[in-house]
Scaffold this motif. Structure first.
Motif, short mmCIF file in Angstrom:
data_model
loop_
_atom_site.label_atom_id
_atom_site.label_comp_id
_atom_site.label_asym_id
_atom_site.label_seq_id
_atom_site.Cartn_x
_atom_site.Cartn_y
_atom_site.Cartn_z
N LEU A 1 0.83 -1.20 0.00
CA LEU A 1 0.00 0.00 0.00
C LEU A 1 0.87 1.26 0.00
O LEU A 1 0.61 2.20 -0.75
CB LEU A 1 -0.93 -0.03 1.21
N PHE A 2 1.92 1.26 0.82
CA PHE A 2 2.82 2.41 0.86
C PHE A 2 3.48 2.64 -0.50
O PHE A 2 3.54 3.77 -0.98
CB PHE A 2 3.90 2.22 1.93
N GLU A 3 3.98 1.58 -1.12
CA GLU A 3 4.66 1.72 -2.40
C GLU A 3 3.72 2.25 -3.48
O GLU A 3 4.12 3.07 -4.31
CB GLU A 3 5.26 0.38 -2.85
N GLY A 4 2.49 1.79 -3.48
CA GLY A 4 1.53 2.28 -4.47
C GLY A 4 1.23 3.75 -4.29
O GLY A 4 1.23 4.52 -5.26
N ILE A 5 0.98 4.16 -3.05
CA ILE A 5 0.69 5.57 -2.78
C ILE A 5 1.90 6.44 -3.09
O ILE A 5 1.79 7.51 -3.69
CB ILE A 5 0.21 5.75 -1.33
N TYR A 6 3.08 5.96 -2.69
CA TYR A 6 4.32 6.73 -2.94
C TYR A 6 4.61 6.84 -4.44
O TYR A 6 5.07 7.88 -4.90
CB TYR A 6 5.48 6.09 -2.19
N ALA A 7 4.32 5.79 -5.20
CA ALA A 7 4.54 5.84 -6.64
C ALA A 7 3.58 6.83 -7.31
O ALA A 7 3.99 7.59 -8.19
CB ALA A 7 4.37 4.45 -7.25
N LEU A 8 2.31 6.83 -6.90
CA LEU A 8 1.35 7.80 -7.44
C LEU A 8 1.76 9.22 -7.09
O LEU A 8 1.72 10.13 -7.93
CB LEU A 8 -0.05 7.51 -6.92
N TYR A 9 2.15 9.42 -5.84
CA TYR A 9 2.61 10.74 -5.40
C TYR A 9 3.83 11.18 -6.20
O TYR A 9 3.93 12.33 -6.63
CB TYR A 9 2.94 10.70 -3.90
N GLY B 1 4.73 10.34 -9.23
CA GLY B 1 4.35 10.71 -10.59
C GLY B 1 3.75 12.10 -10.66
O GLY B 1 4.08 12.89 -11.56
N LEU B 2 2.89 12.42 -9.71
CA LEU B 2 2.30 13.76 -9.67
C LEU B 2 3.35 14.81 -9.31
O LEU B 2 3.30 15.94 -9.80
CB LEU B 2 1.14 13.80 -8.68
N LEU B 3 4.29 14.42 -8.45
CA LEU B 3 5.36 15.35 -8.07
C LEU B 3 6.22 15.70 -9.29
O LEU B 3 6.62 16.85 -9.45
CB LEU B 3 6.23 14.72 -6.97
N LEU B 4 6.47 14.74 -10.14
CA LEU B 4 7.25 14.99 -11.35
C LEU B 4 6.58 16.05 -12.21
O LEU B 4 7.23 16.98 -12.69
CB LEU B 4 7.44 13.70 -12.14
N VAL B 5 5.28 15.92 -12.39
CA VAL B 5 4.53 16.89 -13.20
C VAL B 5 4.57 18.27 -12.53
O VAL B 5 4.81 19.29 -13.19
CB VAL B 5 3.08 16.42 -13.41
N GLY B 6 4.34 18.31 -11.23
CA GLY B 6 4.32 19.59 -10.51
C GLY B 6 5.66 20.28 -10.50
O GLY B 6 5.76 21.50 -10.72
N VAL B 7 6.73 19.54 -10.26
CA VAL B 7 8.07 20.13 -10.22
C VAL B 7 8.49 20.61 -11.60
O VAL B 7 9.10 21.68 -11.74
CB VAL B 7 9.07 19.10 -9.63
N THR B 8 8.14 19.87 -12.62
CA THR B 8 8.44 20.30 -13.99
C THR B 8 7.72 21.61 -14.31
O THR B 8 8.32 22.54 -14.87
CB THR B 8 8.04 19.21 -15.01
N GLY B 9 6.45 21.71 -13.94
CA GLY B 9 5.71 22.95 -14.15
C GLY B 9 6.28 24.10 -13.37
O GLY B 9 6.36 25.23 -13.86
N LEU B 10 6.71 23.83 -12.14
CA LEU B 10 7.29 24.89 -11.30
C LEU B 10 8.58 25.42 -11.90
O LEU B 10 8.81 26.63 -11.93
CB LEU B 10 7.53 24.34 -9.89
N ILE B 11 9.42 24.53 -12.39
CA ILE B 11 10.70 24.95 -12.95
C ILE B 11 10.51 25.68 -14.28
O ILE B 11 11.16 26.68 -14.55
CB ILE B 11 11.64 23.74 -13.12
#
Length: 149
Positions: A92-100, A102-112
């Motif tokens: 459960l932790f790995e699934g939630i962390y993997a989803l997070y 993926g979304l972090l990658l999109v957010g950080v790319t947009g921020l930069i």
């Protein structure tokens, strides 16, 4: 609720206000400053997320800190886990962390990239130095100042 804007219009004193359509393009030093601030914030968010992943792997998978770092870095980097999880709670932790992650990658790319996109869009929408009348373009004339003779 407390007002977080200062008198100069900056949010928490970090972000400078972006120029509007009718304003001239910001100087290069200001653009580099905005880009550096966004990269710094993105790096901080990634490091905090990496530490959170390390804590999760250390707790749920019962790995030591170096192995926890490796597993968290692989998920955060988009590579996936090393192997199958040992426990149901770690699945459960790995699934939630993997989803997070993926979304972090999109957010950080947009921020930069946001200062870059803003600068390009602002350059494309700056007024031209010429006025178009019919089929010909004439340069804009600057108004003359009135001088007393």
């Amino acid at each position: 609720m407390a007002d977080t804007k200062t008198k100069t219009g900056r949010w928490l004193g970090i972000f400078s206000p972006l120029e509007r359509r009718e304003e001239p393009l910001a100087p290069r030093w200001l653009f580099v400053r905005r880009l550096a601030i966004n990269v710094g914030i993105a790096l901080l968010v990634v490091l905090i997320s990496l530490f959170a992943g390390m804590l999760g792997y250390h707790h749920f998978e019962e790995l030591d800190w170096t192995e926890s770092f490796g597993h968290a870095a692989m998920i955060l980097g988009g590579m996936g886990p090393y192997g199958p999880p040992k426990h149901e709670s770690s699945e459960l932790f790995e699934g939630i962390y993997a989803l997070y992650s993926g979304l972090l990658l999109v957010g950080v790319t947009g921020l930069i990239l946001s200062p870059v996109f803003h600068r390009v869009m602002h350059q494309l929408h700056l007024p031209d130095d010429t006025e178009v009348e019919g089929d010909t373009a004439k340069p804009k004339l600057k108004p003359r100042s009135k001088t007393k003779a």
